[in-house]
Design a protein around this motif. Structure first.
Motif, short mmCIF file in Angstrom:
data_model
loop_
_atom_site.label_atom_id
_atom_site.label_comp_id
_atom_site.label_asym_id
_atom_site.label_seq_id
_atom_site.Cartn_x
_atom_site.Cartn_y
_atom_site.Cartn_z
N PRO A 22 2.11 -3.10 -6.71
CA PRO A 22 3.38 -2.71 -7.33
C PRO A 22 3.52 -1.22 -7.58
O PRO A 22 4.64 -0.69 -7.63
N ASP A 23 2.40 -0.51 -7.74
CA ASP A 23 2.47 0.92 -8.08
C ASP A 23 2.45 1.83 -6.84
O ASP A 23 2.43 3.06 -6.98
N LYS A 24 2.43 1.25 -5.64
CA LYS A 24 2.49 2.08 -4.44
C LYS A 24 3.79 2.88 -4.44
O LYS A 24 4.86 2.35 -4.73
N ILE A 25 3.68 4.16 -4.12
CA ILE A 25 4.86 5.02 -4.12
C ILE A 25 5.62 4.84 -2.81
O ILE A 25 5.10 5.12 -1.73
N TYR A 26 6.85 4.39 -2.91
CA TYR A 26 7.71 4.21 -1.75
C TYR A 26 8.64 5.41 -1.55
O TYR A 26 9.01 5.74 -0.42
#
Length: 355
Positions: A22-26
């Motif tokens: 969920p914390d992956k930077i898109y």
């Protein structure tokens, strides 16, 4: 190496859906403040559960434009439903121009949308058909595509001053949205009584009429060398297997812009830069979904088909298809005018091979 974060289990309208990383930077420009994968998934969860997104895409063949590593990563454009998917995810049978068939993702419930978002889907690209009849479109799609050097203001003017009045003249209702960039899309609901050949030809006729009315502003020419600085009416968006960004789809952009339905009154001064995954849910909550009743405004194609016949009588027949399509009946030579040598083509647009 730090341990891989555990997936988060989401309750999506009573259906459990997994969200990984969920914390992956898109969206690096936004970073932790609205630019994480979780922010995109939450946007789609909100828009699907509250209804407007499903109103737009439920039951439609839907292709997935995925960026699993974010906006700066590689794109995966997925036409077929992945082999492994949850039981609640369904497909619909489609036939490609090659006559081969396949099974496309066909969202039905909010959980389907969130499942796709977890795959890194930014944009849901939908067909203009509804399962199970994927041979008869129930929308015409008018894509106003600006060339380099033209702004959203230029496209907005064409939509307001040319497209909207013309549709009203012929008794059709257009529903307008931003493209998520500088373009404007107008979807016109129709009765699903005609095939892709007919619906595409009617959009060609519509485009030609707008071109007659303001030839310095718009063009239907497929060849960029002929367009100049005019706005292109991309009639081929109505060909079989062509899809367009759905209403409420996020686009590949640093600010996470959204292709957003607006009213014609809002289009007058809307700024597409303000329509993002962070702002669109509040906009819809405040004033509702301007496309909520689109299916109630279907019309016939009779007047446009009369224009097709008129153009045919004046020597204006079909126009070229995209390069990956088989040669179509009545299609002119699929070659740029600057490279066309007349004696190499017969009257039906077929290349004459040297003897």
């Amino acid at each position: 190496m730090p341990p891989k974060p555990k997936p988060v289990m989401l309750d999506v309208d009573g259906v459990e859906v997994k969200m990984s990383s969920p914390d992956k930077i898109y969206f690096p420009e936004l970073g932790d403040d609205g630019g994480r994968k979780a922010d995109l998934v939450d946007y789609y969860r909100t828009m699907a559960v509250t209804g407007p997104l499903l109103t737009a895409i439920a039951g439609r063949p839907t292709f997935l434009q995925r960026f699993p590593d974010g906006v700066e990563g590689e794109q995966i454009y997925q036409k077929h439903l992945p082999k492994y998917h949850p039981e609640h995810v369904q497909s619909t049978r489609i036939v490609f121009p090659s006559k081969r068939s396949g099974d496309a993702f066909c969202p039905r419930i909010a959980a389907d949308v969130v499942w796709a978002a977890n795959l890194g889907t930014f944009t849901f690209h939908t067909w203009p058909t509804v399962d199970p009849d994927n041979d008869h479109p129930e929308q015409l799609r008018i894509d106003l595509d600006p060339p380099d050097g033209k702004s959203f203001d230029d496209v907005r003017r064409v939509a307001l001053d040319l497209v909207k009045p013309f549709l009203e003249e012929i008794g059709m209702t257009g529903f307008v949205k931003t493209s998520g960039s500088r373009g404007v899309h107008v979807f016109v609901p129709i009765r699903p009584e005609w095939d892709f050949i007919a619906t595409r030809r009617t959009v060609i006729a519509l485009g030609r009429e707008l071109e007659r009315r303001e030839p310095k502003a718009v063009t239907t020419s497929w060849w960029k060398e002929e367009r100049g600085d005019r706005i292109f009416i991309d009639y081929n968006q109505n060909a079989r297997d062509r899809s367009m960004a759905s209403p409420y789809s996020a686009r590949k952009s640093a600010r996470a812009r959204v292709s957003t339905p607006v009213t014609w009154e809002e289009l007058v001064d809307i700024d597409p830069e303000d329509l993002t995954i962070a702002t669109v849910p509040a906009l819809v909550e405040r004033r509702g979904d301007p496309w909520a009743d689109i299916a109630d405004h279907r019309s016939g194609l009779e007047k446009l088909l009369e224009m097709v016949e008129r153009d045919e009588a004046d020597g204006l027949g079909d126009m070229v298809y995209p390069p990956n399509y088989p040669k179509m009946p009545g299609e002119p030579p699929r070659v740029p005018p600057s490279k066309m040598v007349a004696e190499h083509w017969d009257e039906d647009g077929n290349r004459i091979e040297p003897s």
